[in-house]
Design an enzyme around this catalytic site. Structure first.
Site, PDB file in Angstrom:
ATOM      1  N   GLU A  32       0.849  -1.313   0.259  1.00  0.00           N
ATOM      2  CA  GLU A  32      -0.037  -0.083  -0.065  1.00  0.00           C
ATOM      3  C   GLU A  32       0.779   1.032  -0.023  1.00  0.00           C
ATOM      4  O   GLU A  32       1.878   1.558   0.754  1.00  0.00           O
ATOM      5  CB  GLU A  32      -0.737  -0.021   1.232  1.00  0.00           C
ATOM      6  CG  GLU A  32      -1.708   1.282   1.298  1.00  0.00           C
ATOM      7  CD  GLU A  32      -2.508   1.680   0.196  1.00  0.00           C
ATOM      8  OE1 GLU A  32      -3.455   0.857  -0.285  1.00  0.00           O
ATOM      9  OE2 GLU A  32      -2.185   2.838  -0.291  1.00  0.00           O
ATOM     10  N   GLY A 114       4.144   0.080  -5.237  1.00  0.00           N
ATOM     11  CA  GLY A 114       4.303  -1.028  -5.720  1.00  0.00           C
ATOM     12  C   GLY A 114       4.761  -0.642  -7.492  1.00  0.00           C
ATOM     13  O   GLY A 114       3.757  -0.074  -7.925  1.00  0.00           O
ATOM     14  N   GLY A 144      -7.234   0.624  -7.606  1.00  0.00           N
ATOM     15  CA  GLY A 144      -8.351   1.507  -7.508  1.00  0.00           C
ATOM     16  C   GLY A 144      -8.465   2.732  -8.734  1.00  0.00           C
ATOM     17  O   GLY A 144      -8.007   2.534  -9.934  1.00  0.00           O
ATOM     18  N   GLU A 203     -25.603  19.700 -14.084  1.00  0.00           N
ATOM     19  CA  GLU A 203     -25.390  18.136 -14.536  1.00  0.00           C
ATOM     20  C   GLU A 203     -25.584  18.295 -16.026  1.00  0.00           C
ATOM     21  O   GLU A 203     -26.322  18.991 -16.528  1.00  0.00           O
ATOM     22  CB  GLU A 203     -26.555  17.257 -14.056  1.00  0.00           C
ATOM     23  CG  GLU A 203     -26.696  16.100 -14.726  1.00  0.00           C
ATOM     24  CD  GLU A 203     -25.424  15.147 -14.859  1.00  0.00           C
ATOM     25  OE1 GLU A 203     -24.781  14.768 -13.857  1.00  0.00           O
ATOM     26  OE2 GLU A 203     -25.179  14.680 -15.928  1.00  0.00           O
ATOM     27  N   VAL A 237     -20.277  22.604 -18.042  1.00  0.00           N
ATOM     28  CA  VAL A 237     -19.517  23.729 -17.301  1.00  0.00           C
ATOM     29  C   VAL A 237     -18.259  23.984 -18.308  1.00  0.00           C
ATOM     30  O   VAL A 237     -17.788  23.049 -18.846  1.00  0.00           O
ATOM     31  CB  VAL A 237     -19.030  23.302 -16.097  1.00  0.00           C
ATOM     32  CG1 VAL A 237     -17.776  24.279 -15.307  1.00  0.00           C
ATOM     33  CG2 VAL A 237     -19.966  23.265 -14.926  1.00  0.00           C
ATOM     34  N   ASP A 314     -12.134  -0.997  -8.832  1.00  0.00           N
ATOM     35  CA  ASP A 314     -12.248   0.216  -9.601  1.00  0.00           C
ATOM     36  C   ASP A 314     -11.445   0.176 -10.974  1.00  0.00           C
ATOM     37  O   ASP A 314     -11.450   0.853 -11.978  1.00  0.00           O
ATOM     38  CB  ASP A 314     -12.032   1.425  -8.890  1.00  0.00           C
ATOM     39  CG  ASP A 314     -13.047   1.664  -8.120  1.00  0.00           C
ATOM     40  OD1 ASP A 314     -14.059   0.994  -7.699  1.00  0.00           O
ATOM     41  OD2 ASP A 314     -13.072   2.778  -7.389  1.00  0.00           O
ATOM     42  N   MET A 320     -17.951   1.061 -10.252  1.00  0.00           N
ATOM     43  CA  MET A 320     -16.821   1.390  -9.288  1.00  0.00           C
ATOM     44  C   MET A 320     -17.524   1.214  -7.903  1.00  0.00           C
ATOM     45  O   MET A 320     -17.864   2.482  -7.204  1.00  0.00           O
ATOM     46  CB  MET A 320     -16.516   2.792  -9.580  1.00  0.00           C
ATOM     47  CG  MET A 320     -15.341   2.896 -10.833  1.00  0.00           C
ATOM     48  SD  MET A 320     -14.654   4.330 -11.045  1.00  0.00           S
ATOM     49  CE  MET A 320     -13.319   3.922 -12.088  1.00  0.00           C
ATOM     50  N   ALA A 322     -17.291  -0.578  -3.627  1.00  0.00           N
ATOM     51  CA  ALA A 322     -16.707  -1.269  -2.732  1.00  0.00           C
ATOM     52  C   ALA A 322     -17.213  -2.633  -2.804  1.00  0.00           C
ATOM     53  O   ALA A 322     -16.342  -3.595  -2.745  1.00  0.00           O
ATOM     54  CB  ALA A 322     -16.883  -0.581  -1.581  1.00  0.00           C
ATOM     55  N   HIS A 446     -45.092  -6.218  10.293  1.00  0.00           N
ATOM     56  CA  HIS A 446     -45.712  -4.762  10.470  1.00  0.00           C
ATOM     57  C   HIS A 446     -45.372  -4.013  11.502  1.00  0.00           C
ATOM     58  O   HIS A 446     -45.425  -4.637  12.922  1.00  0.00           O
ATOM     59  CB  HIS A 446     -47.190  -4.883  10.304  1.00  0.00           C
ATOM     60  CG  HIS A 446     -47.955  -3.914  10.347  1.00  0.00           C
ATOM     61  ND1 HIS A 446     -48.106  -3.032   9.180  1.00  0.00           N
ATOM     62  CD2 HIS A 446     -48.722  -3.363  11.425  1.00  0.00           C
ATOM     63  CE1 HIS A 446     -48.728  -1.918   9.675  1.00  0.00           C
ATOM     64  NE2 HIS A 446     -49.360  -2.077  10.960  1.00  0.00           N
TER      65      HIS A 446
END
Ligand code: FAD
Ligand code: NAI
Length: 468
Positions: A32, A114, A144, A203, A237, A314, A320, A322, A446
């Site tokens: 890591e 790595g 990832g 969006e 944008v 990912d 993507m 977990a 219920h």
């Protein structure tokens, strides 16, 4: 040191793969590049965002609904530094948890970046491992993803930010413009809208959470507008410029080029998707060529073009998420020892942790139409549910799509309180290829929110809902 398997990356894909490898008797190492384990999900993704979503929801309820419940609070205020501190403690606890799991499973952890020297030799660089190399029989790449930020958005990490920085703002912003009405934009937008920030979402497409069923987009949009979030759909944008403590953002209408909008805001959050991360991994040294989106190509066994090198999460094709990365981690470990695992990709649920939550599994109505599969929809609104009335969580609905002839459940789409947990029932039923009739005949306690799912199944099997 020689290992049977080396995992590169300790996110939910990598650390789960390492644990399963160790359980299966393989001598396992994990590398890591950051000084903590857990990857995007644990450090700057799923866990910290949910911690802030929970805290901000408590504040929002105290502010907006407690009075109706007969609870009066004077001098209510937000202590954002404390909210962030609690979030950091949650992350730290989880870091320790993953570290413990590595020790428990006798997995050797190497901190450093790595990269492949050859397919069986990995170099680790960083302060904790200056130039160490390890030998390995097999490798799992689980490196990832990172946020996508086009250069012209002038990402400065201060005022023009991504989700990573948005998790650490210590003063409630007056205003925030979010580029992208996808999962990150809406979850983090909700956090700040609940705390009192003016949130504007721009969006590109004609609806938010565009990958999900359009009824989910519509329902969620209504709820988030009630929260005060503003939406500008079909706008792109074109310019993001920060000056002192403000950001100027300009967007162009996709329908009429002459129509532009511009804002001056405190923060601009770029949330337009993520790209696979393979920087400095040395893929060129072993002949792996990423595809046009930067993903590592893999076959049905998640093996790359190089035998013995696998890739998960990912960094490869697919959602993507977990839990998708985790399933793939287990899958690859089991494939390596000759087992025959299976992942049912169509039954990996997707959840948006806004309030109401959105949760979805299987085909959307748009997909069924496109594929020409005959279906019958059944819908049930939460507002007709006793449990929802009791808690005042009236927004949303459950929509069940069943095959027109066989009645098999093909898709379930929920917008509502605790949808994230409710979707598990749909996943289980669909794994066993249940019909809407099967689900409609199961007893549901219920009063619970899950009764809405039963009612939607009743609706799908011929308008038999009881409570509408
Ligand atoms: P990652 O978690 O990205 O881990 C990869 C790890 O590899 C990292 O720690 C990285 O430092 C390390 N690494 C990379 N290259 C090297 C190298 N060369 N050497 C050594 N180490 C390396 N998904 C959900 O399912 N639910 C959610 O609620 C959710 N919320 C999210 C919220 C946010 C704000 C974000 C950004 C994402 C969220 N996601 C969520 C997505 C989820 O975080 C990812 O799908 C998941 O983390 C992918 O796991 P992974 O193991 O493939 O990679
Ligand atoms: P996303 O793909 O969900 O949404 C990005 C949105 O930005 C899309 O709607 C897209 O049309 C829009 N967009 C792209 N370019 C644009 C532009 N120039 N102008 C305006 N809009 C533009 O990506 P997001 O939200 O960044 O999330 C990344 C990944 O992280 C997702 O794939 C998701 O799976 C994962 N994630 C999952 C969560 C969960 O499971 N609850 C939470 C957060 C992230």
């Amino acid at each position: 040191m020689k290992y049977d398997v080396t995992v590169i990356g300790s996110g939910p894909g990598g650390y789960v793969a390492a644990i399963r490898c160790a359980q299966l008797g393989l001598k396992t190492a994990i590398i890591e590049r950051y000084p903590v384990l857990g990857g995007t999900c644990l450090n700057v993704g799923c866990i910290p965002s949910k911690a802030l979503l929970d805290s901000s929801e408590h504040y929002h309820n105290a502010h907006s609904t407690f009075n109706a419940h007969g609870i009066e609070i004077k001098d209510l205020k937000v202590n954002l530094p404390q909210m962030i501190r609690r979030k950091n403690e949650v992350v730290l606890d989880n870091n320790k948890g993953v570290e413990f799991l590595m020790k428990k499973n006798k997995i050797d952890v190497f901190y450093g970046h790595g990269s492949f020297v050859t397919k069986n030799r990995i170099k680790i660089t960083g302060p904790a491992a200056p130039g160490d190399e390890i030998e390995t029989d097999k490798v799992i790449i689980a490196t990832g993803s990172k946020p996508i930020v086009p250069a012209h958005f002038n990402y400065d990490k201060k005022r023009v930010i991504t989700s990573t920085e948005a998790l650490n703002i210590e003063k409630v912003p007056g205003s925030m413009l979010i580029i992208g009405g996808g999962v990150i934009g809406l979850e983090l937008g909700s956090v700040y809208a609940r705390l009192g920030t003016e949130v504007i979402v721009v969006e590109f497409l004609d609806r938010i959470i565009a990958g999900m069923d359009s009824d989910c987009s519509r329902e969620l949009s209504k709820s988030l507008k009630k929260l005060g979030m503003q939406f500008h759909l079909r706008y792109a944008v074109t310019e993001v410029k920060s000056a002192k403590n403000k950001v100027k953002v300009t967007a162009k209408s996709r329908d009429d080029e002459s129509k532009t909008l511009s804002w001056e805001v405190d923060y601009c959050l770029v949330a337009i998707g993520r790209r696979p991360y393979t920087d400095g991994l040395g893929l060129e040294n072993i002949g792996i060529v990423p595809d046009e989106k930067g993903r590592i190509p893999v076959d049905d066994h998640l093996q790359t073009t190089v035998p013995g090198i696998y890739a998960i999460g990912d960094v490869i094709q697919g959602a993507m998420l977990a839990h998708k990365a985790e399933e793939e981690g287990v899958f690859v470990a089991e494939v390596m020892v000759g087992q025959k695992p299976h992942i049912h990709y169509n039954l990996i649920p997707g959840v948006v942790y806004t309030w109401p939550e959105v949760a979805s599994v299987g085909y959307t109505e748009e997909q069924l139409k496109e594929m020409g599969i005959p279906y019958k929809p059944g819908k049930f609104p939460f507002r007709a549910l006793g449990r929802a009335r009791a808690s005042m969580d009236l927004d949303g609905m459950v929509k069940v799509l069943a095959h027109k002839d066989t009645d098999e459940i093909l898709g379930v789409h929920i917008v509502g309180a605790r949808a994230a947990d409710m979707i598990a029932e749909a996943v289980a039923l669909m794994e066993f290829r249940a019909s809407a009739e099967d689900a409609a005949r199961m007893s549901h306690a219920h009063p619970t929110y899950t009764e809405a799912f039963k009612e939607a199944c009743l609706a799908a099997t011929g308008n038999r809902s009881i409570h509408v």
